[in-house]
Design an enzyme around this catalytic site. Structure first.
Site, PDB file in Angstrom:
ATOM      1  N   GLY A 142       0.965  -1.325  -0.035  1.00 21.87           N
ATOM      2  CA  GLY A 142       0.030  -0.146   0.062  1.00 21.87           C
ATOM      3  C   GLY A 142       0.856   1.295   0.116  1.00 21.87           C
ATOM      4  O   GLY A 142       2.098   1.138  -0.029  1.00 21.87           O
ATOM      5  N   ASP A 163       1.354  -8.600   2.000  1.00 23.21           N
ATOM      6  CA  ASP A 163      -0.178  -8.180   1.276  1.00 23.21           C
ATOM      7  C   ASP A 163      -0.839  -9.042   0.596  1.00 23.21           C
ATOM      8  O   ASP A 163      -0.204 -10.183   0.022  1.00 23.21           O
ATOM      9  CB  ASP A 163       0.391  -7.018   0.329  1.00 23.21           C
ATOM     10  CG  ASP A 163      -0.626  -5.910   0.383  1.00 23.21           C
ATOM     11  OD1 ASP A 163      -1.889  -5.954  -0.093  1.00 23.21           O
ATOM     12  OD2 ASP A 163      -0.227  -4.519   0.728  1.00 23.21           O
ATOM     13  N   ASN A 164      -1.800  -8.633   0.367  1.00 22.23           N
ATOM     14  CA  ASN A 164      -2.869  -9.886  -0.579  1.00 22.23           C
ATOM     15  C   ASN A 164      -3.153  -9.083  -1.783  1.00 22.23           C
ATOM     16  O   ASN A 164      -3.968  -9.661  -2.693  1.00 22.23           O
ATOM     17  CB  ASN A 164      -4.010 -10.294   0.100  1.00 22.23           C
ATOM     18  CG  ASN A 164      -4.925  -9.124   0.466  1.00 22.23           C
ATOM     19  OD1 ASN A 164      -4.862  -8.023   0.242  1.00 22.23           O
ATOM     20  ND2 ASN A 164      -6.327  -9.837   0.903  1.00 22.23           N
ATOM     21  N   THR A 182      -5.961  -4.149  -2.268  1.00 20.51           N
ATOM     22  CA  THR A 182      -5.712  -2.442  -2.851  1.00 20.51           C
ATOM     23  C   THR A 182      -4.507  -2.221  -2.959  1.00 20.51           C
ATOM     24  O   THR A 182      -4.156  -1.073  -3.372  1.00 20.51           O
ATOM     25  CB  THR A 182      -6.511  -1.724  -1.649  1.00 20.51           C
ATOM     26  OG1 THR A 182      -5.819  -1.765  -0.356  1.00 20.51           O
ATOM     27  CG2 THR A 182      -7.914  -2.214  -1.303  1.00 20.51           C
ATOM     28  N   ASP A 186      -3.133 -13.219   2.805  1.00 22.39           N
ATOM     29  CA  ASP A 186      -4.439 -12.367   3.355  1.00 22.39           C
ATOM     30  C   ASP A 186      -4.365 -12.764   4.996  1.00 22.39           C
ATOM     31  O   ASP A 186      -4.385 -13.500   5.613  1.00 22.39           O
ATOM     32  CB  ASP A 186      -5.712 -12.849   3.108  1.00 22.39           C
ATOM     33  CG  ASP A 186      -6.956 -12.093   3.455  1.00 22.39           C
ATOM     34  OD1 ASP A 186      -6.770 -11.582   4.314  1.00 22.39           O
ATOM     35  OD2 ASP A 186      -8.087 -12.438   2.689  1.00 22.39           O
ATOM     36  N   ALA A 209      -2.001   0.297  12.965  1.00 25.47           N
ATOM     37  CA  ALA A 209      -2.285   1.477  12.556  1.00 25.47           C
ATOM     38  C   ALA A 209      -3.807   1.740  12.761  1.00 25.47           C
ATOM     39  O   ALA A 209      -4.673   1.038  12.095  1.00 25.47           O
ATOM     40  CB  ALA A 209      -1.961   1.369  11.161  1.00 25.47           C
ATOM     41  N   TYR A 258     -15.368   0.836   8.406  1.00 30.10           N
ATOM     42  CA  TYR A 258     -14.115   1.258   8.686  1.00 30.10           C
ATOM     43  C   TYR A 258     -13.910   1.893  10.009  1.00 30.10           C
ATOM     44  O   TYR A 258     -13.130   1.376  10.958  1.00 30.10           O
ATOM     45  CB  TYR A 258     -13.860   2.199   7.594  1.00 30.10           C
ATOM     46  CG  TYR A 258     -12.294   2.784   7.763  1.00 30.10           C
ATOM     47  CD1 TYR A 258     -11.232   1.872   7.367  1.00 30.10           C
ATOM     48  CD2 TYR A 258     -11.830   4.075   8.006  1.00 30.10           C
ATOM     49  CE1 TYR A 258      -9.866   2.267   7.648  1.00 30.10           C
ATOM     50  CE2 TYR A 258     -10.636   4.463   8.157  1.00 30.10           C
ATOM     51  CZ  TYR A 258      -9.636   3.641   7.804  1.00 30.10           C
ATOM     52  OH  TYR A 258      -8.233   3.837   7.707  1.00 30.10           O
ATOM     53  N   TYR A 277      -4.903  -7.296  24.844  1.00 29.13           N
ATOM     54  CA  TYR A 277      -3.771  -8.129  24.943  1.00 29.13           C
ATOM     55  C   TYR A 277      -2.575  -7.334  25.449  1.00 29.13           C
ATOM     56  O   TYR A 277      -1.835  -8.199  26.129  1.00 29.13           O
ATOM     57  CB  TYR A 277      -3.059  -8.384  23.260  1.00 29.13           C
ATOM     58  CG  TYR A 277      -3.734  -9.606  22.591  1.00 29.13           C
ATOM     59  CD1 TYR A 277      -2.958 -10.582  22.455  1.00 29.13           C
ATOM     60  CD2 TYR A 277      -4.981  -9.718  22.152  1.00 29.13           C
ATOM     61  CE1 TYR A 277      -3.377 -11.727  21.882  1.00 29.13           C
ATOM     62  CE2 TYR A 277      -5.576 -10.969  21.457  1.00 29.13           C
ATOM     63  CZ  TYR A 277      -4.381 -12.095  21.378  1.00 29.13           C
ATOM     64  OH  TYR A 277      -4.923 -13.069  20.887  1.00 29.13           O
ATOM     65  N   THR A 306      -2.906  11.439   5.245  1.00 29.57           N
ATOM     66  CA  THR A 306      -1.521  11.509   4.925  1.00 29.57           C
ATOM     67  C   THR A 306      -1.448  11.387   3.302  1.00 29.57           C
ATOM     68  O   THR A 306      -2.208  10.923   2.667  1.00 29.57           O
ATOM     69  CB  THR A 306      -0.934  10.357   5.617  1.00 29.57           C
ATOM     70  OG1 THR A 306      -0.922  10.465   6.925  1.00 29.57           O
ATOM     71  CG2 THR A 306       0.685  10.260   5.179  1.00 29.57           C
TER      72      THR A 306
END
Length: 328
Positions: free
Chosen positions: A11, A32-33, A36, A57, A115, A146, A160, A176
């Site tokens: 990404g 990454d899969n 996007t 994934d 993130a 989202y 955790y 960003t």
């Protein structure tokens, strides 16, 4: 040599993080899969002895054979165009994906940075937004897939940390921008620049009074790097506090590109935040961090990147349905 796993590596932001940690002499494992992400964002790392890539994934079980010191979890659709198109995957990567990566961090005794996003604040009733503000989010609105994925992500990360004693960090990322953004992802900077380069009028949704605060990617990466290596486990805002209205920003783009397009207005979409401005007092105090690159310089670099795209890349987004979410 320290070893770090970076999910969402193909990404926009993930690929810049790969570059930074390789520069710091880490061995980087990118994952990454490509739902996007773009392979082109990592092509310059092919053949690097300090980089390897795994196509996977993260909503499926994640296993890394070698030891790990750090994990950066950046796998997630990040624009409304994406998460309206793939809402279930967006929820899964924030929940199942985060669970899998936290489990991996626990197994490897690795520190993990998650993130998160300014979207956890929703359409804020507090301005500027501080880390202790709980937000104003519509859980069942179109953006909820989202927003709530990220809010859950923060909750399970802290669980955790508290229950397992896991070393965790949480970054709340504000808007960003920079090279490697996708031209057709519907966010305001690539949307405006793409429209300008194609000679189209610039489209604003609402009256343009909404505000955003744009942080150049190198500044964002520096903040993330410092947060990962800090001793602080609660969320930290990383963004540029210099606020601008969407209308003012459109005028800046027209001036930057030297074009003569008009600005046209369309209806404001549901739950589009009216204000976005980070309070970065905590980042300044804890990390000795604040943005260094002003918008004029960052936008020039970004525009030069978009100008370098081929005609095919420039026009493949011409007829995209942005669904009214161009203000992000």
């Amino acid at each position: 040599m320290k070893k770090i796993l970076i999910t969402g590596a193909a990404g926009f932001l993930g690929s810049h993080l790969c570059d930074r940690f390789i520069k710091e002499d880490y061995h980087v494992i990118g994952m990454d899969n490509f739902i996007t992400g773009d392979k082109k964002n990592l092509s310059h790392l092919e053949g690097s002895r300090n980089f390897e890539f795994i196509e996977h994934d993260v909503t499926e079980f994640v296993n890394i054979e070698r030891d790990l010191d750090y994990i950066l979890h950046f796998a997630s659709p990040a624009s409304p165009i994406d998460y309206l198109k793939i809402p279930i995957q967006t929820l899964k990567v924030g929940s199942l994906g985060t669970h899998n990566l936290l489990g991996l961090a626990k197994a490897k005794k690795a520190r993990i940075l998650i993130a998160s996003t300014s979207e956890v604040y929703g359409d804020p009733l507090v301005h500027p937004q501080t880390e202790d503000y709980y937000g104003n989010v519509n859980t069942i609105g179109p953006r909820g897939v989202y927003d709530e994925a990220k809010r859950f992500q923060e909750s399970i990360t802290m669980a955790y940390h508290r229950f397992h004693g896991l070393e965790t960090r949480i970054v709340r990322i504000f808007n960003t921008y920079g090279p490697r953004m996708r031209l057709n992802d519907g966010r305001v900077i690539p949307a405006f620049m793409g429209q300008a380069l194609r000679g189209e009028d610039l489209t604003i949704f609402g009256d343009g009074s909404q505000t955003r605060s744009f942080c150049y990617v190198d500044d964002q990466v520096e903040g993330i790097y410092k947060l990962l290596l800090s001793d602080y486990n609660l969320p930290v805002n990383i963004g540029n506090p210099h606020e601008i209205t969407i209308k003012e920003f459109a005028e800046e783009i027209i001036k930057l590109t030297g074009t003569s397009q008009k600005v046209i207005y369309k209806d404001l979409p549901l739950n589009d935040p009216m204000q976005r401005q980070p309070d970065i007092s905590l980042a300044k105090k804890l990390l000795d961090w604040e943005p260094k690159i002003d918008r004029a310089k960052g936008m020039k670099i970004t525009f030069d990147f978009f100008k370098s795209l081929t005609e095919e890349e420039l026009y493949k987004s011409e007829h995209k349905d942005f669904s009214g979410y161009i203000n992000d």
